[in-house]
Design a protein around this motif. Sequence first.
Motif, PDB file in Angstrom:
ATOM      1  N   ALA A  53     -34.680  -3.580  -6.765  1.00  0.00           N
ATOM      2  CA  ALA A  53     -34.703  -2.312  -6.027  1.00  0.00           C
ATOM      3  C   ALA A  53     -34.437  -2.537  -4.540  1.00  0.00           C
ATOM      4  O   ALA A  53     -33.614  -1.843  -3.930  1.00  0.00           O
ATOM      5  N   ARG A  54     -35.123  -3.532  -3.960  1.00  0.00           N
ATOM      6  CA  ARG A  54     -34.933  -3.798  -2.536  1.00  0.00           C
ATOM      7  C   ARG A  54     -33.540  -4.356  -2.251  1.00  0.00           C
ATOM      8  O   ARG A  54     -32.960  -4.084  -1.201  1.00  0.00           O
ATOM      9  N   ALA A  55     -33.011  -5.134  -3.167  1.00  0.00           N
ATOM     10  CA  ALA A  55     -31.665  -5.674  -2.978  1.00  0.00           C
ATOM     11  C   ALA A  55     -30.643  -4.541  -2.896  1.00  0.00           C
ATOM     12  O   ALA A  55     -29.733  -4.560  -2.048  1.00  0.00           O
ATOM     13  N   ILE A  56     -30.795  -3.542  -3.747  1.00  0.00           N
ATOM     14  CA  ILE A  56     -29.885  -2.393  -3.717  1.00  0.00           C
ATOM     15  C   ILE A  56     -30.027  -1.637  -2.407  1.00  0.00           C
ATOM     16  O   ILE A  56     -29.039  -1.302  -1.746  1.00  0.00           O
ATOM     17  N   SER A  57     -31.275  -1.366  -2.009  1.00  0.00           N
ATOM     18  CA  SER A  57     -31.490  -0.572  -0.792  1.00  0.00           C
ATOM     19  C   SER A  57     -30.998  -1.306   0.453  1.00  0.00           C
ATOM     20  O   SER A  57     -30.437  -0.692   1.365  1.00  0.00           O
ATOM     21  N   GLN A  58     -31.179  -2.633   0.497  1.00  0.00           N
ATOM     22  CA  GLN A  58     -30.731  -3.381   1.667  1.00  0.00           C
ATOM     23  C   GLN A  58     -29.204  -3.465   1.742  1.00  0.00           C
ATOM     24  O   GLN A  58     -28.633  -3.480   2.830  1.00  0.00           O
ATOM     25  N   ARG A  59     -28.565  -3.490   0.600  1.00  0.00           N
ATOM     26  CA  ARG A  59     -27.095  -3.455   0.614  1.00  0.00           C
ATOM     27  C   ARG A  59     -26.601  -2.121   1.156  1.00  0.00           C
ATOM     28  O   ARG A  59     -25.616  -2.052   1.893  1.00  0.00           O
ATOM     29  N   VAL A  60     -27.312  -1.051   0.809  1.00  0.00           N
ATOM     30  CA  VAL A  60     -26.952   0.278   1.326  1.00  0.00           C
ATOM     31  C   VAL A  60     -27.118   0.319   2.845  1.00  0.00           C
ATOM     32  O   VAL A  60     -26.299   0.906   3.554  1.00  0.00           O
ATOM     33  N   VAL A  61     -28.173  -0.310   3.359  1.00  0.00           N
ATOM     34  CA  VAL A  61     -28.386  -0.355   4.807  1.00  0.00           C
ATOM     35  C   VAL A  61     -27.184  -0.989   5.497  1.00  0.00           C
ATOM     36  O   VAL A  61     -26.678  -0.488   6.506  1.00  0.00           O
ATOM     37  N   ARG A  62     -26.709  -2.099   4.953  1.00  0.00           N
ATOM     38  CA  ARG A  62     -25.576  -2.794   5.564  1.00  0.00           C
ATOM     39  C   ARG A  62     -24.296  -1.956   5.521  1.00  0.00           C
ATOM     40  O   ARG A  62     -23.471  -2.018   6.423  1.00  0.00           O
ATOM     41  N   LYS A  63     -24.141  -1.158   4.469  1.00  0.00           N
ATOM     42  CA  LYS A  63     -22.911  -0.373   4.318  1.00  0.00           C
ATOM     43  C   LYS A  63     -22.949   0.951   5.078  1.00  0.00           C
ATOM     44  O   LYS A  63     -21.914   1.445   5.524  1.00  0.00           O
ATOM     45  N   THR A  64     -24.145   1.542   5.223  1.00  0.00           N
ATOM     46  CA  THR A  64     -24.225   2.917   5.757  1.00  0.00           C
ATOM     47  C   THR A  64     -25.082   3.055   7.012  1.00  0.00           C
ATOM     48  O   THR A  64     -24.976   4.061   7.717  1.00  0.00           O
ATOM     49  N   GLY A  65     -25.980   2.093   7.287  1.00  0.00           N
ATOM     50  CA  GLY A  65     -26.923   2.250   8.388  1.00  0.00           C
ATOM     51  C   GLY A  65     -28.093   3.150   8.039  1.00  0.00           C
ATOM     52  O   GLY A  65     -28.892   3.500   8.904  1.00  0.00           O
ATOM     53  N   ILE A  66     -28.223   3.517   6.757  1.00  0.00           N
ATOM     54  CA  ILE A  66     -29.305   4.381   6.289  1.00  0.00           C
ATOM     55  C   ILE A  66     -30.272   3.537   5.465  1.00  0.00           C
ATOM     56  O   ILE A  66     -29.865   2.891   4.496  1.00  0.00           O
ATOM     57  N   GLU A  67     -31.548   3.532   5.846  1.00  0.00           N
ATOM     58  CA  GLU A  67     -32.545   2.732   5.127  1.00  0.00           C
ATOM     59  C   GLU A  67     -33.539   3.644   4.425  1.00  0.00           C
ATOM     60  O   GLU A  67     -34.358   4.307   5.076  1.00  0.00           O
ATOM     61  N   ILE A  68     -33.453   3.677   3.112  1.00  0.00           N
ATOM     62  CA  ILE A  68     -34.386   4.465   2.297  1.00  0.00           C
ATOM     63  C   ILE A  68     -35.159   3.487   1.422  1.00  0.00           C
ATOM     64  O   ILE A  68     -34.574   2.777   0.603  1.00  0.00           O
ATOM     65  N   HIS A  69     -36.457   3.436   1.609  1.00  0.00           N
ATOM     66  CA  HIS A  69     -37.260   2.542   0.774  1.00  0.00           C
ATOM     67  C   HIS A  69     -37.143   2.989  -0.679  1.00  0.00           C
ATOM     68  O   HIS A  69     -37.199   4.189  -0.980  1.00  0.00           O
ATOM     69  N   PRO A  70     -36.977   2.048  -1.615  1.00  0.00           N
ATOM     70  CA  PRO A  70     -36.797   2.446  -3.012  1.00  0.00           C
ATOM     71  C   PRO A  70     -37.986   3.174  -3.614  1.00  0.00           C
ATOM     72  O   PRO A  70     -37.846   3.845  -4.649  1.00  0.00           O
ATOM     73  N   GLY A  71     -39.141   3.094  -2.982  1.00  0.00           N
ATOM     74  CA  GLY A  71     -40.305   3.818  -3.487  1.00  0.00           C
ATOM     75  C   GLY A  71     -40.379   5.261  -3.045  1.00  0.00           C
ATOM     76  O   GLY A  71     -41.199   6.037  -3.556  1.00  0.00           O
ATOM     77  N   ALA A  72     -39.543   5.667  -2.096  1.00  0.00           N
ATOM     78  CA  ALA A  72     -39.574   7.051  -1.600  1.00  0.00           C
ATOM     79  C   ALA A  72     -39.137   8.023  -2.687  1.00  0.00           C
ATOM     80  O   ALA A  72     -38.337   7.689  -3.567  1.00  0.00           O
ATOM     81  N   THR A  73     -39.659   9.251  -2.615  1.00  0.00           N
ATOM     82  CA  THR A  73     -39.320  10.292  -3.573  1.00  0.00           C
ATOM     83  C   THR A  73     -38.404  11.310  -2.907  1.00  0.00           C
ATOM     84  O   THR A  73     -38.801  11.958  -1.933  1.00  0.00           O
ATOM     85  N   LEU A  74     -37.191  11.452  -3.420  1.00  0.00           N
ATOM     86  CA  LEU A  74     -36.205  12.372  -2.849  1.00  0.00           C
ATOM     87  C   LEU A  74     -35.974  13.545  -3.795  1.00  0.00           C
ATOM     88  O   LEU A  74     -35.808  13.361  -5.000  1.00  0.00           O
TER      89      LEU A  74
END
Length: 208
Positions: A53-74
């Motif tokens: 989960a964290r690996a996916i979210s951290q890759r998104v940070v590098r690509k978009t500059g947006i950091e969403i913790h995988p535990g957050a509820t959207l």
Amino acid sequence: MFKRLREDIQAVRDRDPAARHSIEILLLYPGVLAVRRHRRANWFWRHNMPFVARAISQRVVRKTGIEIHPGATLGRRLFIDHGCGVVIGETTEIGDDVTIYQGVTLGGTGKDTGKRHPTIGNQVLIGAGAKVLGPFKVGDNSKIAAGAIVMREVPPNSTAAGGLAHVVKQDGHRVDHHDHTDVPDVVAQEICQLRRRVALLEKLLENE
């Protein structure tokens, strides 16, 4: 999954006048990518695979500059516009039809345990650079002004603004927190204190 994706694309088309085509939104909007990948990361998080989960979210940070913790509820139809610098903490809960602009932080204060991050209601708009910090609720249909720092609950149908934000409008009516004529004149108070001190010292000198 495809229904959610169609909703995400339509939300952008409804709220961003610059959006021209669904393919453009799907492939080129970083907020849409971040939300899509978060759903995948959240699945792994809920199934006790936090590293993936964290690996996916951290890759998104590098690509978009947006950091969403995988535990957050959207919630549904979340629109992150521009998105660079957005941070959403682990225990954040976001309702439906929320709009978030760049530089927003939905974070904690470091003083709480367990539920540490805010709960955002439905149809809330959070302006660029706003910081919402702590485990309280921002009510439905509310707006957080750009640059505001919010550290306490915001009622539904309200607008919060200011460096240390307070509600400036509720249910369509301005909220006056105080009349500036009633604010104490701290300079005058200090001068009075000095005068009393001088008078006391003069009296002590006369008695010597």
